[in-house]
Design a protein around this motif. Structure first.
Motif, short mmCIF file in Angstrom:
data_model
loop_
_atom_site.label_atom_id
_atom_site.label_comp_id
_atom_site.label_asym_id
_atom_site.label_seq_id
_atom_site.Cartn_x
_atom_site.Cartn_y
_atom_site.Cartn_z
N LYS A 29 -17.87 -7.75 -0.32
CA LYS A 29 -16.79 -8.24 -1.18
C LYS A 29 -15.57 -8.62 -0.35
O LYS A 29 -14.89 -9.60 -0.62
CB LYS A 29 -16.41 -7.21 -2.25
CG LYS A 29 -17.52 -6.91 -3.24
CD LYS A 29 -17.88 -8.12 -4.07
CE LYS A 29 -18.92 -7.77 -5.13
NZ LYS A 29 -19.38 -8.96 -5.84
N ARG A 30 -15.30 -7.82 0.70
CA ARG A 30 -14.19 -8.16 1.59
C ARG A 30 -14.48 -9.47 2.31
O ARG A 30 -13.59 -10.31 2.47
CB ARG A 30 -13.95 -7.04 2.60
CG ARG A 30 -12.73 -7.27 3.44
CD ARG A 30 -12.47 -6.16 4.40
NE ARG A 30 -11.07 -6.10 4.76
CZ ARG A 30 -10.54 -5.21 5.56
NH1 ARG A 30 -11.30 -4.25 6.06
NH2 ARG A 30 -9.27 -5.23 5.85
N PHE A 31 -15.70 -9.65 2.75
CA PHE A 31 -16.09 -10.90 3.40
C PHE A 31 -15.88 -12.07 2.44
O PHE A 31 -15.34 -13.11 2.82
CB PHE A 31 -17.56 -10.83 3.86
CG PHE A 31 -18.05 -12.09 4.49
CD1 PHE A 31 -17.74 -12.41 5.81
CD2 PHE A 31 -18.83 -12.98 3.77
CE1 PHE A 31 -18.19 -13.59 6.39
CE2 PHE A 31 -19.28 -14.16 4.34
CZ PHE A 31 -18.97 -14.47 5.65
N GLU A 50 -7.08 -0.37 4.76
CA GLU A 50 -8.50 -0.15 4.57
C GLU A 50 -9.00 -0.75 3.27
O GLU A 50 -8.39 -0.57 2.22
CB GLU A 50 -8.80 1.35 4.58
CG GLU A 50 -8.54 1.99 5.91
CD GLU A 50 -8.87 3.47 5.91
OE1 GLU A 50 -9.65 3.90 5.05
OE2 GLU A 50 -8.35 4.17 6.77
N PHE A 51 -10.08 -1.47 3.36
CA PHE A 51 -10.76 -1.99 2.17
C PHE A 51 -11.74 -0.91 1.75
O PHE A 51 -12.38 -0.28 2.59
CB PHE A 51 -11.51 -3.28 2.52
CG PHE A 51 -11.87 -4.11 1.34
CD1 PHE A 51 -11.01 -5.08 0.87
CD2 PHE A 51 -13.07 -3.92 0.68
CE1 PHE A 51 -11.33 -5.87 -0.23
CE2 PHE A 51 -13.41 -4.69 -0.42
CZ PHE A 51 -12.53 -5.68 -0.87
N PRO A 52 -11.85 -0.63 0.46
CA PRO A 52 -12.76 0.45 0.05
C PRO A 52 -14.21 0.19 0.44
O PRO A 52 -14.67 -0.95 0.43
CB PRO A 52 -12.61 0.48 -1.47
CG PRO A 52 -11.73 -0.63 -1.86
CD PRO A 52 -11.21 -1.29 -0.64
N ALA A 53 -14.92 1.27 0.79
CA ALA A 53 -16.34 1.15 1.14
C ALA A 53 -17.18 0.80 -0.07
O ALA A 53 -18.24 0.19 0.06
CB ALA A 53 -16.83 2.46 1.76
N VAL A 54 -16.69 1.18 -1.25
CA VAL A 54 -17.39 0.92 -2.49
C VAL A 54 -16.38 0.35 -3.48
O VAL A 54 -15.26 0.85 -3.56
CB VAL A 54 -18.02 2.22 -3.06
CG1 VAL A 54 -18.70 1.95 -4.39
CG2 VAL A 54 -19.00 2.82 -2.07
N VAL A 55 -16.76 -0.69 -4.20
CA VAL A 55 -15.87 -1.29 -5.20
C VAL A 55 -16.58 -1.37 -6.54
O VAL A 55 -17.81 -1.30 -6.62
CB VAL A 55 -15.38 -2.69 -4.77
CG1 VAL A 55 -14.56 -2.63 -3.50
CG2 VAL A 55 -16.53 -3.66 -4.60
N ASN A 56 -15.79 -1.54 -7.58
CA ASN A 56 -16.33 -1.69 -8.92
C ASN A 56 -16.68 -3.17 -9.14
O ASN A 56 -15.81 -4.03 -9.11
CB ASN A 56 -15.28 -1.23 -9.95
CG ASN A 56 -15.76 -1.33 -11.38
OD1 ASN A 56 -16.84 -1.84 -11.68
ND2 ASN A 56 -14.94 -0.84 -12.29
N ARG A 103 -5.66 -8.99 -0.70
CA ARG A 103 -6.90 -8.26 -0.98
C ARG A 103 -7.70 -8.00 0.30
O ARG A 103 -8.29 -6.93 0.45
CB ARG A 103 -7.74 -9.02 -2.01
CG ARG A 103 -7.12 -8.95 -3.41
CD ARG A 103 -8.03 -9.50 -4.49
NE ARG A 103 -8.31 -10.92 -4.37
CZ ARG A 103 -7.51 -11.90 -4.78
NH1 ARG A 103 -6.34 -11.61 -5.34
NH2 ARG A 103 -7.86 -13.16 -4.66
N VAL A 104 -7.72 -8.96 1.22
CA VAL A 104 -8.45 -8.76 2.49
C VAL A 104 -7.77 -7.67 3.31
O VAL A 104 -8.44 -6.78 3.84
CB VAL A 104 -8.54 -10.08 3.30
CG1 VAL A 104 -9.02 -9.82 4.72
CG2 VAL A 104 -9.46 -11.07 2.60
N ALA A 105 -6.45 -7.72 3.41
CA ALA A 105 -5.73 -6.79 4.28
C ALA A 105 -5.60 -5.39 3.69
O ALA A 105 -5.73 -4.40 4.41
CB ALA A 105 -4.34 -7.35 4.59
N PHE A 106 -5.35 -5.30 2.39
CA PHE A 106 -4.99 -4.02 1.80
C PHE A 106 -5.93 -3.52 0.72
O PHE A 106 -5.73 -2.45 0.16
CB PHE A 106 -3.58 -4.09 1.20
CG PHE A 106 -2.53 -4.48 2.19
CD1 PHE A 106 -2.14 -3.61 3.18
CD2 PHE A 106 -1.94 -5.73 2.13
CE1 PHE A 106 -1.15 -3.96 4.09
CE2 PHE A 106 -0.96 -6.09 3.04
CZ PHE A 106 -0.57 -5.21 4.03
N GLY A 107 -6.93 -4.30 0.35
CA GLY A 107 -7.85 -3.88 -0.70
C GLY A 107 -7.56 -4.57 -2.01
O GLY A 107 -6.55 -5.24 -2.17
#
Length: 167
Positions: A85-87, A9-15, A52-56
């Protein structure tokens, strides 16, 4: 014995500060590759983007340093939606994978050009906070190619405020 939990899961919110620091790291590695001719660094960048895409963001070396070492020293976190950010990380993955394939195919000039593009866009995010991948993500949402529920906080600033207050 401790259990190992792997999250896809990629976080819904990032810093935002950590994201900009990651971009700075990507820009530095891209510049190093271009200046030294070590174009094989494109493959290492691709691995980092894939992680980063797969695991955050914390699952790559650059992401871990950015999130756990540098960003905490930059003050209060600035929370932004994670899906754009994941995109952007996925776009970086596509660029670096393509650069690596062209290098393996004996076409270093294409690898050089793709690393130069990556350097420009990573620098834009690191220095001025403009995330081109995030911008494209927003455009894709506006035209309906990305469903609104993918990123409710992208469309409703009040949701971001609530998530920031909860963080």
């Amino acid at each position: 014995m401790a259990s190992v939990r792997i999250s896809f899961e990629f976080p819904a919110v990032v810093n935002e500060k950590a994201a900009r620091t990651v971009a700075g790291g990507v820009a530095l590695v891209s510049a190093l590759a271009l200046v030294t001719g070590w174009l094989w660094l494109a493959a290492l960048l691709a691995v980092g983007f894939a992680l980063r895409v797969a695991f955050g963001p914390r699952r790559s070396v650059i992401g871990w340093i950015a999130a756990d070492v540098v960003a905490p020293r930059l003050g209060t976190p600035k929370r932004v939606p994670g899906p754009p950010k994941r995109f952007a990380q996925a776009v970086g993955l596509a660029l670096t994978l393509t650069a690596t394939v062209f290098l393996a195919a004996g076409l270093p000039v294409v690898t050089t050009a793709l690393l130069a593009v990556l350097l420009i866009f990573a620098s834009l995010e690191a220095v001025v906070g403009f995330c081109a991948g995030c911008y494209v993500f927003g455009l894709l949402m506006r035209v309906g190619l990305v469903p609104e529920e993918t990123c409710a906080a992208c469309n409703d600033i009040s949701l971001r405020r609530r998530e920031t207050a909860a963080a």
